[in-house]
Design a protein around this motif. Structure first.
Motif, short mmCIF file in Angstrom:
data_model
loop_
_atom_site.label_atom_id
_atom_site.label_comp_id
_atom_site.label_asym_id
_atom_site.label_seq_id
_atom_site.Cartn_x
_atom_site.Cartn_y
_atom_site.Cartn_z
N ALA A 122 0.83 -1.21 0.00
CA ALA A 122 0.00 0.00 0.00
C ALA A 122 0.86 1.26 0.00
N ILE A 123 1.94 1.25 0.78
CA ILE A 123 2.85 2.40 0.79
C ILE A 123 3.50 2.57 -0.58
N HIS A 124 3.88 1.47 -1.20
CA HIS A 124 4.49 1.54 -2.53
C HIS A 124 3.53 2.14 -3.54
N LEU A 158 -1.51 -4.13 10.81
CA LEU A 158 -0.79 -3.00 11.39
C LEU A 158 0.19 -3.42 12.47
N THR A 159 1.39 -2.84 12.38
CA THR A 159 2.40 -2.98 13.43
C THR A 159 2.93 -1.59 13.75
N GLU A 188 6.46 3.87 9.49
CA GLU A 188 6.97 4.05 8.13
C GLU A 188 5.99 4.84 7.28
N ALA A 189 4.71 4.48 7.34
CA ALA A 189 3.69 5.18 6.54
C ALA A 189 3.58 6.64 6.96
N ALA A 237 -1.72 9.42 5.99
CA ALA A 237 -2.68 9.11 7.05
C ALA A 237 -3.03 7.63 6.96
N ILE A 238 -3.32 7.03 8.09
CA ILE A 238 -3.72 5.62 8.15
C ILE A 238 -5.17 5.54 8.60
#
Length: 226
Positions: free
Chosen positions: A162-164, A181-182, A188-189, A195-196
Motif C-alpha cells: 500500500a505504501i508503494h 498494522l504494526t 513508516e507510513a 494518514a492511516i
C-alpha cells in the motif's frame, strides 16, 4: 484526534449503505462515513457494496446492468432503498467528511465529476473527501482527472504494498486491514506523510490496539465504540 468513520454508515445497527444507516452513524458520533459506489446502467452513481443486488436487496442482477429506476424499486430489509451518492452527500453536508470507495469498474470519472461539482457549486472542499479503492487503475484515473482529490490505497494483503502504491499515486492515505498494522509499518507510513485509516475494527480490544498505534482514523460498524 482519531477520525471516527462509520463503515457503510452504522452497519452494526442498520442496513448497510442506506441513508438511514448514514444518519445513524452521525447520531452515534461519527465524524466521517465510508461507503461503496458503482455506476448503474443509466449512468448514475449508486451506493451499494456488491457487484450484484442479490445479497442486500430483494432483487437480483448486476448493478451495472440495471437502470436507476429498476434499482430504486428494490428494497433492503423490506424498508430501505439503494441511495444515489448525491443523496448521501446532501444528507451529510457540513456534518462529516466522506470516504468514497470505488467498487465498480469505470467509477473514477463520474465520481471525480461529482466531487468537482460539489466543490464548485455546493460549498464542499476537496478535504471533505477521500476516494479509496483496491483497484490501482481507478485511483490512477482519479489522480489524472483531478490531482486535488485526495486518494487512499486500500489493502488487505500488505501495508508495504500500500505504501508503494501510495508513493506511485501521490496518495494522501493508506487504508489497511487492522490485522496488518504494526508499530513499525505505521511509523513508516506516517514518516512518508500518509494518514492511516484502518478497517473494519469492531471489537474493543482491537480498537484499543489500533488507537495505541496512533492511526489517524478507524472505520467501524459501531462508530459509538470509537
Amino acid at each position: 484526534m482519531i477520525h471516527k468513520i462509520g463503515h457503510r454508515g452504522a452497519k452494526g445497527f442498520l442496513a448497510e449503505n442506506t441513508l438511514e444507516s448514514f444518519s445513524k452513524a452521525l447520531d452515534l458520533g461519527a465524524n466521517a462515513i465510508e461507503l461503496d459506489v458503482h455506476v448503474c446502467a443509466t449512468g448514475e452513481i449508486v451506493v451499494i457494496h456488491d457487484f450484484t443486488v442479490d445479497r442486500t436487496t430483494n432483487g437480483f442482477g448486476e448493478v451495472h446492468q440495471l437502470s436507476l429506476s429498476e434499482l430504486k424499486k428494490f428494497r433492503i430489509e423490506a424498508l430501505y432503498t439503494i441511495p444515489l451518492l448525491e443523496e448521501v452527500l446532501d444528507l451529510v453536508a457540513g456534518k462529516c467528511w466522506v470516504n468514497v470507495e470505488l467498487k465498480g469498474h469505470g467509477t473514477a470519472e463520474p465520481v471525480a465529476g461529482l466531487i468537482e461539482r460539489y466543490v464548485n457549486e455546493k460549498g464542499w472542499e476537496y478535504a471533505d473527501f477521500v476516494v479509496s479503492s483496491f483497484q490501482k487503475e481507478e485511483l490512477k484515473r482519479i489522480k489524472k482527472i483531478n490531482p486535488e482529490i485526495p486518494i487512499g490505497v486500500l489493502t488487505q494483503a500488505s501495508v508495504e504494498q500500500a505504501i508503494h502504491w501510495a508513493d506511485q499515486l501521490s496518495a494522501q492515505a493508506i487504508h489497511p486491514h487492522f490485522s496488518l498494522l504494526t508499530e513499525d509499518n505505521c511509523k513508516e507510513a506516517q514518516a512518508k506523510g500518509y494518514a492511516i485509516f484502518t478497517w473494519t475494527v469492531n471489537e474493543e480490544d482491537d480498537i484499543r490496539r489500533v488507537k495505541a498505534l496512533g492511526v489517524e482514523g478507524i472505520i467501524s460498524d459501531f462508530p459509538n465504540r470509537l
